[in-house]
Design an enzyme around this catalytic site. Structure first.
Site, mmCIF file in Angstrom:
data_model
loop_
_atom_site.group_PDB
_atom_site.id
_atom_site.type_symbol
_atom_site.label_atom_id
_atom_site.label_comp_id
_atom_site.label_asym_id
_atom_site.label_seq_id
_atom_site.Cartn_x
_atom_site.Cartn_y
_atom_site.Cartn_z
ATOM 1 N N LYS A 51 0.848 -1.159 0.043
ATOM 2 C CA LYS A 51 -0.043 0.019 -0.078
ATOM 3 C C LYS A 51 0.850 1.309 0.174
ATOM 4 C CE LYS A 51 -3.953 -2.278 2.399
ATOM 5 N NZ LYS A 51 -4.262 -2.664 3.435
ATOM 6 N N GLN A 95 -4.478 -1.570 9.922
ATOM 7 C CA GLN A 95 -4.194 -2.941 9.263
ATOM 8 C C GLN A 95 -5.040 -3.968 10.176
ATOM 9 O OE1 GLN A 95 -3.224 -3.700 5.905
ATOM 10 N NE2 GLN A 95 -4.043 -5.717 6.393
ATOM 11 N N ASP A 118 -11.232 3.068 4.906
ATOM 12 C CA ASP A 118 -11.505 1.575 4.643
ATOM 13 C C ASP A 118 -12.808 1.346 4.552
ATOM 14 O OD1 ASP A 118 -9.368 -0.339 4.318
ATOM 15 O OD2 ASP A 118 -8.850 -0.218 6.482
#
Ligand code: NDP
Length: 294
Positions: A51, A95, A118
């Protein structure tokens, strides 16, 4: 049979991002993404690195916080609080999964919903259900919907069956497919581990989305002739011949299912590259929306 290449569609999404980034730069804006990793799980570490690299390749401002597994809930909340206030950061991603002593739901709720790229914050979950376009949709189902659109698959009136009901994939996927408008308007059935006679339901699918987490679970018997199959699964299976000792396979037994399909995504090279491309797109959206509200 049409092979839907996530690699190609992701390139298109990233090219759109590049032109948006150039436009934002002309206004003196640089979108920024902060990725937080707690602990040293190798798969999570690899995701975070890729990422970060993708952000840098695109010319985004990227900040990576790699914290030890001993990080406390309070320390993590303090970092999220700082990132919420940081004007150079428009997207925040913690994460998953964090170590067991961390209350993940509390961390997600601490993220400013306007920076929740997200799409896991309750406000964004509600916005998806309400079909409010200012919300953030989880990157993987958003990527699946984009694949269907780019491949010219008509979702309107189609029977879409989603196998899996997680908050990351299955549930938001179902909401996207049933929403009004382009890429939606489908009749949606959601199935899961308690579903009785799964194959009898999946065989009625015009569009079948597999998000199960079990290698090669969907077999020819689960799929109707002429169906469109989107395979979200990413599973490691041992492979002594492979350099790393394993290879990645989907939730769909590709070789036996593909010949029955009108269209199907491969693994790797299907949904995987779309997830990261949609994360970049969500970060740009956050940057634009935050700037407009200042
Ligand atoms: P979860 O484990 O959170 O959810 C799996 C879902 O599958 C659950 O709803 C579960 O049902 C259902 N399920 C499990 N076994 C069966 C069964 N025998 N029959 C029917 N349904 C079943 O996984 P995720 O949603 O997070 O991920 C799913 C897959 O997608 C994984 O392979 C993951 O690696 C991959 N993934 C890929 C991404 C990408 O970028 N391409 C991103 C995210 C995930 P129940 O709820 O009853 O337990």
């Amino acid at each position: 049979m049409q092979l839907i290449s996530g690699t190609q569609v992701a390139e298109k999404v990233l090219a759109e991002c590049k032109s948006d980034i150039a436009q934002l730069a002309s206004l003196g804006l640089k979108p920024g993404l902060a990725v937080v990793l707690i602990g040293d799980d190798p798969a999570s570490r690899a995701y975070v690195r890729s990422k970060d690299k993708k952000c840098r390749d695109l010319g985004l401002h990227s900040v990576k916080h790699e914290l030890p597994a001993s990080t406390t809930q309070q320390e993590l909340l303090a970092l999220v609080g700082q990132l919420n206030l940081d004007p150079t950061i428009h997207g925040i991603l913690v994460q998953s999964p964090p170590p067991k002593h961390i209350n993940e739901a509390a961390i997600v709720q601490a993220i400013d919903p306007a920076k929740d790229v997200d799409g896991f914050h309750p406000i964004n979950v509600a916005k998806l259900a309400l079909e409010d376009p200012t919300g953030f949709v989880p990157c993987t189902p958003l990527g699946c919907q984009r694949l269907l659109l780019e491949a010219g698959i008509e979702t309107s009136g189609a029977h879409a069956v989603v196998v899996g009901r997680s908050m990351i994939v299955g549930k938001p996927m179902a909401l996207l497919l049933m929403a009004k408008g382009k890429g939606g308007d489908a009749t949606v059935t959601v199935t899961h581990s308690r579903t009785r006679d799964l194959a009898s339901i999946t065989r009625t699918a015009d569009i079948l989305i597999a998000a199960i987490g079990r290698p090669d679970f969907i077999r020819a018997e689960h799929v109707k002739e002429g169906a469109v199959v989107i395979d979200v699964g990413i599973n490691r299976v041992d492979d002594l011949i492979a350099e790393k000792g394993y290879r990645l396979v989907g939730d769909v037994a590709f070789n036996e299912v593909a010949p029955k399909c009108a269209a199907i995504t491969p693994v790797p090279g299907g949904v995987g590259p779309m997830t990261i491309a949609m994360l970049m797109a969500n970060t740009l959206k956050a940057c634009k929306q935050l700037n407009a509200s200042r």
